[in-house]
Design a protein around this motif. Structure first.
Motif, PDB file in Angstrom:
ATOM      1  N   PHE A   6     -37.030   7.968  73.737  1.00 42.46           N
ATOM      2  CA  PHE A   6     -36.552   7.727  72.383  1.00 42.46           C
ATOM      3  C   PHE A   6     -37.676   7.893  71.363  1.00 42.46           C
ATOM      4  N   LEU A   7     -38.854   7.348  71.672  1.00 40.45           N
ATOM      5  CA  LEU A   7     -39.979   7.464  70.740  1.00 40.45           C
ATOM      6  C   LEU A   7     -40.456   8.903  70.613  1.00 40.45           C
ATOM      7  N   ILE A   8     -40.502   9.642  71.714  1.00 44.45           N
ATOM      8  CA  ILE A   8     -40.912  11.044  71.654  1.00 44.45           C
ATOM      9  C   ILE A   8     -39.914  11.869  70.850  1.00 44.45           C
ATOM     10  N   SER A   9     -38.622  11.612  71.038  1.00 42.36           N
ATOM     11  CA  SER A   9     -37.622  12.375  70.285  1.00 42.36           C
ATOM     12  C   SER A   9     -37.711  12.058  68.796  1.00 42.36           C
ATOM     13  N   LEU A  10     -37.954  10.794  68.441  1.00 46.64           N
ATOM     14  CA  LEU A  10     -38.144  10.468  67.026  1.00 46.64           C
ATOM     15  C   LEU A  10     -39.397  11.127  66.466  1.00 46.64           C
ATOM     16  N   LEU A  11     -40.443  11.197  67.258  1.00 48.20           N
ATOM     17  CA  LEU A  11     -41.680  11.827  66.827  1.00 48.20           C
ATOM     18  C   LEU A  11     -41.480  13.324  66.591  1.00 48.20           C
ATOM     19  N   ILE A  12     -40.735  13.974  67.460  1.00 46.48           N
ATOM     20  CA  ILE A  12     -40.466  15.404  67.301  1.00 46.48           C
ATOM     21  C   ILE A  12     -39.593  15.664  66.080  1.00 46.48           C
ATOM     22  N   ILE A  13     -38.578  14.853  65.889  1.00 47.29           N
ATOM     23  CA  ILE A  13     -37.716  15.009  64.711  1.00 47.29           C
ATOM     24  C   ILE A  13     -38.505  14.805  63.434  1.00 47.29           C
ATOM     25  N   ASN A  14     -39.362  13.781  63.428  1.00 50.17           N
ATOM     26  CA  ASN A  14     -40.160  13.511  62.246  1.00 50.17           C
ATOM     27  C   ASN A  14     -41.159  14.635  61.999  1.00 50.17           C
ATOM     28  N   SER A  15     -41.736  15.203  63.050  1.00 46.10           N
ATOM     29  CA  SER A  15     -42.683  16.310  62.904  1.00 46.10           C
ATOM     30  C   SER A  15     -42.008  17.535  62.313  1.00 46.10           C
ATOM     31  N   GLN A  25     -37.727  19.786  50.270  1.00 46.03           N
ATOM     32  CA  GLN A  25     -37.144  20.109  48.975  1.00 46.03           C
ATOM     33  C   GLN A  25     -35.626  19.913  48.974  1.00 46.03           C
ATOM     34  N   LEU A  26     -34.987  20.220  50.094  1.00 42.20           N
ATOM     35  CA  LEU A  26     -33.536  20.067  50.181  1.00 42.20           C
ATOM     36  C   LEU A  26     -33.113  18.603  50.218  1.00 42.20           C
ATOM     37  N   MET A  27     -33.997  17.720  50.694  1.00 37.98           N
ATOM     38  CA  MET A  27     -33.650  16.306  50.798  1.00 37.98           C
ATOM     39  C   MET A  27     -33.886  15.558  49.490  1.00 37.98           C
ATOM     40  N   GLY A  28     -34.129  16.250  48.441  1.00 36.23           N
ATOM     41  CA  GLY A  28     -34.241  15.598  47.141  1.00 36.23           C
ATOM     42  C   GLY A  28     -35.647  15.127  46.828  1.00 36.23           C
ATOM     43  N   ASN A  29     -36.621  16.000  47.039  1.00 36.14           N
ATOM     44  CA  ASN A  29     -37.999  15.719  46.677  1.00 36.14           C
ATOM     45  C   ASN A  29     -38.520  14.463  47.373  1.00 36.14           C
ATOM     46  N   LEU A  30     -38.388  14.426  48.676  1.00 35.95           N
ATOM     47  CA  LEU A  30     -38.856  13.310  49.490  1.00 35.95           C
ATOM     48  C   LEU A  30     -40.371  13.365  49.592  1.00 35.95           C
ATOM     49  N   ASN A  31     -41.016  12.223  49.466  1.00 35.82           N
ATOM     50  CA  ASN A  31     -42.465  12.152  49.486  1.00 35.82           C
ATOM     51  C   ASN A  31     -42.984  12.457  50.894  1.00 35.82           C
ATOM     52  N   PRO A  32     -43.857  13.476  51.050  1.00 37.22           N
ATOM     53  CA  PRO A  32     -44.353  13.798  52.392  1.00 37.22           C
ATOM     54  C   PRO A  32     -45.281  12.723  52.956  1.00 37.22           C
ATOM     55  N   PHE A  33     -45.850  11.878  52.103  1.00 41.73           N
ATOM     56  CA  PHE A  33     -46.701  10.803  52.597  1.00 41.73           C
ATOM     57  C   PHE A  33     -45.889   9.754  53.360  1.00 41.73           C
ATOM     58  N   ILE A  34     -44.638   9.566  52.973  1.00 45.53           N
ATOM     59  CA  ILE A  34     -43.767   8.642  53.699  1.00 45.53           C
ATOM     60  C   ILE A  34     -43.496   9.192  55.094  1.00 45.53           C
ATOM     61  N   LEU A  35     -43.230  10.500  55.174  1.00 46.00           N
ATOM     62  CA  LEU A  35     -42.994  11.109  56.479  1.00 46.00           C
ATOM     63  C   LEU A  35     -44.269  11.100  57.327  1.00 46.00           C
ATOM     64  N   GLY A  37     -46.735   8.916  57.130  1.00 39.78           N
ATOM     65  CA  GLY A  37     -46.959   7.542  57.550  1.00 39.78           C
ATOM     66  C   GLY A  37     -46.040   7.133  58.681  1.00 39.78           C
ATOM     67  N   SER A  38     -44.787   7.552  58.598  1.00 36.48           N
ATOM     68  CA  SER A  38     -43.865   7.222  59.684  1.00 36.48           C
ATOM     69  C   SER A  38     -44.228   7.991  60.948  1.00 36.48           C
ATOM     70  N   GLU A  39     -44.800   9.189  60.797  1.00 37.43           N
ATOM     71  CA  GLU A  39     -45.272   9.952  61.960  1.00 37.43           C
ATOM     72  C   GLU A  39     -46.418   9.211  62.659  1.00 37.43           C
ATOM     73  N   LEU A  40     -47.357   8.720  61.883  1.00 37.69           N
ATOM     74  CA  LEU A  40     -48.459   7.947  62.465  1.00 37.69           C
ATOM     75  C   LEU A  40     -47.948   6.675  63.132  1.00 37.69           C
ATOM     76  N   PHE A  41     -46.994   6.014  62.497  1.00 39.29           N
ATOM     77  CA  PHE A  41     -46.421   4.802  63.061  1.00 39.29           C
ATOM     78  C   PHE A  41     -45.718   5.087  64.389  1.00 39.29           C
TER      79      PHE A  41
END
Length: 65
Positions: A6-15, A25-35, A37-41
């Motif tokens: 589960f953690l590996i699949s979430l990591l791949i999706i987040n990557s 850009q399609l997701m409405g100008n989502l901050n890449p720092f949030i992504l 940070g969640s990748e590091l987490f």
């Protein structure tokens, strides 16, 4: 589903979201720092999970009478 899978699949999706600027850009100008940070987490969580699993298996003792 195992926790490590589960953690590996979430990591791949987040990557994939982090690598694709088009999807950001399609997701409405989502901050890449949030992504990022969640990748590091997620990576840190997976590492901690594997360490705990290895420690638990090291202390698994079978007692035969």
């Amino acid at each position: 589903m195992k926790t490590s899978t589960f953690l590996i699949s979430l990591l791949i999706i987040n990557s994939s979201f982090l690598a694709g600027q088009v999807s950001i850009q399609l997701m409405g100008n989502l901050n890449p720092f949030i992504l990022g940070g969640s990748e590091l987490f997620l990576g840190f969580t997976y590492y901690i999970h594997t360490v705990i699993r290895d420690i638990r298996s090291a202390f698994d003792v079978d007692v035969k009478l």
